[in-house]
Design an enzyme around this catalytic site. Structure first.
Site, PDB file in Angstrom:
ATOM      1  CD1 TRP A 119      -2.582  -1.699   0.305  1.00 44.89           C
ATOM      2  CD2 TRP A 119      -2.232  -1.826   2.519  1.00 44.89           C
ATOM      3  NE1 TRP A 119      -3.392  -2.698   0.787  1.00 44.89           N
ATOM      4  CE2 TRP A 119      -3.194  -2.792   2.152  1.00 44.89           C
ATOM      5  CE3 TRP A 119      -1.860  -1.724   3.862  1.00 44.89           C
ATOM      6  CZ2 TRP A 119      -3.776  -3.652   3.068  1.00 44.89           C
ATOM      7  CZ3 TRP A 119      -2.432  -2.567   4.782  1.00 44.89           C
ATOM      8  CH2 TRP A 119      -3.386  -3.521   4.378  1.00 44.89           C
ATOM      9  CB  VAL A 122       2.705   0.527   4.806  1.00 47.95           C
ATOM     10  CG1 VAL A 122       3.706  -0.372   5.518  1.00 47.95           C
ATOM     11  CG2 VAL A 122       1.646   1.023   5.793  1.00 47.95           C
ATOM     12  CB  CYS A 123       4.637  -1.714   1.038  1.00 48.01           C
ATOM     13  SG  CYS A 123       4.089  -2.805   2.369  1.00 48.01           S
ATOM     14  CB  ILE A 124       4.827   3.092  -1.780  1.00 46.10           C
ATOM     15  CG1 ILE A 124       4.278   1.996  -2.695  1.00 46.10           C
ATOM     16  CG2 ILE A 124       5.454   4.204  -2.623  1.00 46.10           C
ATOM     17  CD1 ILE A 124       5.308   1.374  -3.617  1.00 46.10           C
ATOM     18  N   PRO A 127      10.198   2.549   2.137  1.00 43.37           N
ATOM     19  CG  PRO A 127       9.680   1.164   0.329  1.00 43.37           C
ATOM     20  CD  PRO A 127       9.175   1.587   1.667  1.00 43.37           C
TER      21      PRO A 127
END
Length: 223
Positions: A119, A122-124, A127
């Site tokens: 999502w 979070v995951c974009i 990082p």
């Protein structure tokens, strides 16, 4: 003075100076998408971006999280575009925390990292912030990414932009790889990608081909 990013072609990304990353395009993550984009449109944009990158030879990294225990395998349609590539499996939500992912990015030698994933918040975002701190230029393809709500998606995009990331869209990203229509090497393949995945733009291309240039329709006829 204009804020032109280093390691770009005067601020532009190219197929030679970029790496594309697909993060967590998996069923369980898709179920949670509720940021305003239709899931089928999201998938369409992801596949267009992937096919465009493959056509232009852009290095592409796939990564997944908790495939067996929670999220399920990466979308088969995306894996079919890169049949010889195994996604980097992770336990952590932040890809940059996984050594194999960091090594894959560094191995490309590219400083412009294009991100698509689930999502956004979070995951974009995580990082992205870490890679910005490491000196990478980060481009988030926002219509090939999605969050758990519109507020979460927009807040994440704002947070990343404030840190130095660049917002992109799928059609514009692929067109930036092409840049000049006088370059014919990828022209026909690119038109096929847009006709299949480009929405209204693709319909317009099909109309121009068939009605103006009197070409055959872009049909897949079985033998």
């Amino acid at each position: 003075m204009a804020n032109i990013l280093a390691n770009t072609d005067g601020g532009l990304i190219t197929a030679d100076n970029s790496v594309l990353v697909f993060i967590d395009h998996q069923p369980q993550m898709s179920f949670g998408v509720s940021s305003g984009i239709d899931r089928q449109l999201l998938m369409n944009n992801v596949l267009m971006l992937a096919k465009g990158a493959k056509e232009f030879g852009v290095p592409t990294i796939l990564t997944t999280v908790e495939t067996e225990s929670f999220s399920g395998p990466m979308w088969p349609q995306l894996l079919d575009i890169f049949p010889n590539q195994q996604p980097i499996e992770r336990t952590g939500m932040n890809s940059w925390d996984t050594p194999a992912f960091r090594e894959a990015i560094k191995a490309t030698g590219k400083k412009n990292v294009i991100l698509s994933g689930l999502w956004t918040e979070v995951c974009i975002t995580w990082p992205t912030l870490n890679m910005l701190a490491e000196g990478y230029n980060i481009y988030v393809v926002e219509d090939a990414s999605a969050g758990t709500s519109l507020a979460a998606h927009e807040a994440a995009l704002s947070r990343m932009v404030q840190a130095g990331a660049v917002r992109m869209t799928s059609v514009a990203t692929v067109l930036e790889f092409q840049r000049d229509w006088a370059h014919r090497e990828h022209y026909d393949a690119l038109m096929d990608i847009f006709r299949e995945h480009g929405g209204a733009y693709g319909v317009g291309i099909e109309y121009a081909y068939t009605m103006v240039h009197k070409a055959s329709p872009a049909r897949k006829v079985l033998a």
